[in-house]
Design an enzyme around this catalytic site. Structure first.
Site, short mmCIF file in Angstrom:
data_model
loop_
_atom_site.label_atom_id
_atom_site.label_comp_id
_atom_site.label_asym_id
_atom_site.label_seq_id
_atom_site.Cartn_x
_atom_site.Cartn_y
_atom_site.Cartn_z
N TRP A 355 0.83 -1.20 0.00
CA TRP A 355 0.00 0.00 0.00
C TRP A 355 0.87 1.25 0.00
CZ3 TRP A 355 -2.22 2.57 4.87
CH2 TRP A 355 -1.33 2.48 5.94
N ASP A 356 2.17 1.09 0.23
CA ASP A 356 3.09 2.22 0.23
C ASP A 356 2.92 3.04 -1.04
OD1 ASP A 356 3.93 0.05 1.88
OD2 ASP A 356 5.92 0.93 2.07
N GLU A 496 0.50 -3.12 12.53
CA GLU A 496 0.80 -4.54 12.40
C GLU A 496 1.24 -5.19 13.71
OE1 GLU A 496 1.95 -4.33 7.66
OE2 GLU A 496 3.53 -4.20 9.17
N LYS A 609 2.35 0.21 16.20
CA LYS A 609 3.57 0.25 15.39
C LYS A 609 3.68 1.56 14.62
CE LYS A 609 5.86 -2.08 11.52
NZ LYS A 609 5.79 -3.18 10.52
N GLN A 610 2.58 1.96 14.01
CA GLN A 610 2.59 3.11 13.09
C GLN A 610 1.20 3.72 13.04
OE1 GLN A 610 3.56 0.16 10.14
NE2 GLN A 610 1.87 0.81 8.84
#
Length: 777
Positions: A355-356, A496, A609-610
């Site tokens: 998806w980046d 994640e 995580k993000q």
């Protein structure tokens, strides 16, 4: 003896005059930190990417040349397809008066390796004293041509300073390269043509892609061209030549040029190895090739993306570094290919696309070079068959896009097993390929975003509508009915560190958005293009699915802000254990948490995580109030480790939205130093594509205040205190705008023949064609 180390390995202020804020230099040679410079200083043109390993070899190096789209799966059940490491054509071994040139022996009196972003050229300047006291000056230059996508060019000069030189050069095409031990190629034909051009052929052992590599050399002594004594050798998967010029006098300079080329049967213009040879044979010398290469960067890159930051030199360098790598990593020549999470700069993530691309990289091209953006989205359209196969394998309908994608028909290519579990000692299972499903909605979002910016109706009719409909068919089949509502259970969201969660807010909201957009465009086509709707309906059974979209979208559970205005990241996140994350947030090593806990333990803690809920607030920002955004920032940011490189860019943009300029700038600084900064281990496996794209988004969407909401363009600039100005281009519905922001004024030049309508600080304004508007702010 190695050169004495300075406080910083990388220098950012070496450029002056026309090269101010264009140069990044490594100021001492560190054989323990080769990977950083190999990746950060990598060269590329979107067709291939070359890690910047030195000509001479060292034990800790990772040499790599990756050609976009040439995926191969090594024969074996535990392997997944990856970009194979093609033959190395840059290796050269220099023997100087019987001593092999190595920076780890003798004494390095001067060393500087520089990446010139403006010219996309890598150079090394060295003053070396051999173990026997003989001194030499050596310069190395190379580039990967943007003008001719097949060409790598190298130039080496050697000047003996303390006496005459007897030189022996071994130069090869080395097909013995592997991907961390995996050899992807069958051995092919090797040959020397006309005592000059070396050839090595190879074929991938599963995908059967032919590679043909060529290399030739030219020698000059004090500006006189000559041909030295030479001998050809062949070894297994390797062809090389030995050159032995006559004695080079003290203070004379010998110049060696090596021009190499790689061609593959995946090239759209591929015919055979013989035609590739004819094409390569006609290439010019280093300087002529470089002039064309430099002009291509000037015309196609730096004039296309003239982004200027006034106020902080490093920040100007950082945005140029981002644009440089966005160019190097993007296969703009072929819509059958996409952008890997490490670009073409290393083996990390095996060259796969995530998806980046759609969420972090594509916005740069959508707003700066729509032609390239369209090709990247066409890749997703062409890979629908693989997405359909994945959906069927999971008992769903429609197009379920893989978490990791490679070649068009490959489908899901995420590895099943990852790093070691610190507690059990066993490999950790990677669940993303099974249950990280938000990418399907992310792709639909990118399609819609592209269309809003470009009004590219041709794209929508050929690709876009189908992508939105096919993904919506998947979502309606994925939803689960429970207690008179629909849910999405057992997924991984953007965070994640949380696996097998129910009703991840980001996933549910994006799926709902996808369904609503499908309903909207179904209604639109029914009125405006019923023939196209019928064709798509016949393929995807849209009449039946339309009714399901309406029913399920209305009942899809969307986690709402609680009494404290916090949106639950998933059904159980807010009830999990809270621990002190201070030491892990301060750690220089990414993933330091997993030195103390395994993923199962982290799964039961309020650790992110993000950006997860935070990126939802960014992408669908007009669905949430400022109070909700602030409350969720206050709750989730302290719990976010930013262990993914894409995270800080999102947080920086949100910090700008929330009016915290200092924090926004701090986040930007940290994001821009992930690959460019002084951490000499941060980029060993390759540069971070999403972070590179995120840096541009921070500059333009965050500090520049550019947003597209409901099909309208908004500007709300918020420059950092340290900046005095910002200038950038943007395409909007066929108009090319050049935006120049200062502390007190906003100047917008419309460089096209079409008026542009936008909203500035809440007021609609029209920028007339071929005119400039100046507004105080």
């Amino acid at each position: 003896m190695l050169q004495k180390k300075e406080n910083q390995a990388l220098k950012y202020d070496k450029g002056a005059g026309e090269f101010k804020n264009w140069l990044i230099s490594e100021t001492y040679f560190n054989p323990e930190a080769l990977g950083k410079v190999e990746a950060a200083f990598s060269l590329g043109n979107g067709y291939m990417g070359l890690r910047s390993a030195t000509e001479e070899r060292y034990p800790n190096e990772v040499r790599g040349n990756f050609v976009a789209g040439t995926f191969n799966k090594f024969l074996g059940d535990k392997e997944v397809t990856e970009l194979p490491n093609a033959a190395d054509m840059t290796e050269m071994t220099f023997t100087l008066n019987g001593t092999t040139f190595q920076l780890t022996t003798g004494e390095v009196l001067y060393f500087e390796r520089t990446l010139n972003l403006k010219n996309a050229e890598l150079s090394r300047h060295i003053h070396w004293r051999s173990p026997y006291g003989e001194e030499y000056k050596l310069t190395f230059s190379r580039f990967v041509s943007l003008d001719n996508k097949h060409i790598i060019a190298q130039k080496v000069t050697i000047t003996p300073l303390s006496g005459d030189l007897n030189l022996k050069l071994n130069s090869s095409i080395n097909g013995q390269m592997t991907n961390t031990g995996t050899q992807h190629f069958k051995e092919g034909v090797m040959r020397l043509y006309n005592q000059k051009i070396m050839k090595l052929e190879a074929r991938t052992n599963e995908s059967n892609i032919d590679f043909t590599h060529f290399a030739r050399h030219e020698f000059t002594l004090e500006n006189n061209v000559f041909t030295p004594k030479n001998t050809i050798f062949m070894d297994r998967r390797k062809i090389f030549m030995t050159f032995e010029p006559e004695t080079i006098k003290k203070n004379e300079t010998i110049t060696i040029e090596k021009i190499s080329g790689v061609y593959t049967s995946r090239d759209k213009d591929w015919q055979n190895a013989d035609t590739a040879l004819a094409t390569f044979s006609s290439t010019a010398n280093y300087d002529t090739l470089f002039d064309a290469h430099r002009s291509a960067w000037k015309n196609n890159v730096w004039e296309q993306y003239p982004i200027q930051i006034e106020g902080v030199d490093f920040d100007q360098l950082a945005i140029r570094f981002a644009v440089y790598h966005l160019t190097c990593m993007t296969p703009a020549h072929d819509n059958r290919m996409n952008i890997g999470a490490k670009g073409l700069s290393g083996e990390g993530y095996k060259g796969h696309a995530f998806w980046d691309t759609e969420i972090f990289v594509l916005p740069f091209f959508t707003t700066s070079n729509p032609k390239v953006a369209r090709q990247l989205l066409e890749y997703r359209s062409l890979s629908i068959p693989g997405a359909v196969r994945k959906a069927k394998e999971n008992n769903y309908q429609g197009a379920m896009f893989p978490w990791e994608s490679a070649w068009l028909e490959d489908g899901e290519v995420t590895p099943i097993w990852g790093a070691a579990d610190i507690i059990t000692g066993e490999p950790t299972k990677i669940w993303s390929g099974f249950i990280e499903q938000h990418i399907t909605a992310d792709i639909a979002f990118a399609v819609w975003q592209y269309y809003q910016f470009t009004d590219d109706q041709d794209f929508m009719e050929k690709h876009g509508y189908e992508l939105i409909f096919a993904t919506a068919v998947f979502w309606q089949s994925r939803l689960e009915e429970k207690d008179n509502r629909y849910e999405i259970t057992g997924v991984v969201g953007p965070d994640e560190y949380k696996e097998h969660v129910d009703n991840n807010a980001f996933t549910n909201y994006m799926a709902h958005w996808n369904l609503e957009k499908a309903i909207h465009y179904y209604d639109l086509l029914q009125q405006e293009n019923p023939a196209l709707l019928k064709a798509l309906s016949d393929k995807w059974d849209l009449k039946t699915n339309y009714q399901k979209w309406q029913e399920k979208s209305a009942k899809l559970y969307l986690p709402q802000p609680n009494s404290e205005l916090v949106i639950p990241q998933d059904d159980t996140y807010l009830s999990k254990k809270i621990i002190d994350l201070t030491p892990y947030k301060a750690a220089s090593q990414v993933g330091a948490l997993f030195l103390d806990y395994n993923l199962d333990q982290v799964n039961d803690m309020q650790i992110t995580k993000q950006a997860d809920v935070m990126i939802l607030l960014y992408l669908l920002e007009n669905e949430f109030s400022p109070e909700v955004k602030q409350a969720n920032w206050d709750y989730y940011e302290p719990k976010t480790l930013h262990d993914s490189s894409l995270s800080r860019a999102t947080h920086s943009i949100l910090a700008s939205d929330l009016g915290d300029k200092d924090l926004a700038y701090s986040m930007f600084e940290k994001a821009s130093r992930i690959d460019l900064g002084q951490n000499m281990k941060s980029s060993d496996a390759g540069i971070h594509s999403a972070s590179i794209g995120g840096i541009w988004q921070v500059v333009v969407n965050g500090f520049g205040g550019v947003r597209m909401l409901d099909g309208k363009l908004y500007l709300h600039p918020q420059l950092p205190e340290k900046w005095t100005g910002l200038k950038f281009p943007i395409y909007w519905k066929g108009s090319r705008l050049l935006v120049h922001i200062t502390k007190n004024a906003l100047e917008i030049s419309n460089l096209s023949n079409k008026d542009a309508l936008l909203t500035l600080h809440g007021n609609e304004i029209t920028i007339l064609a071929n005119s400039t508007t100046l507004t105080t702010i």
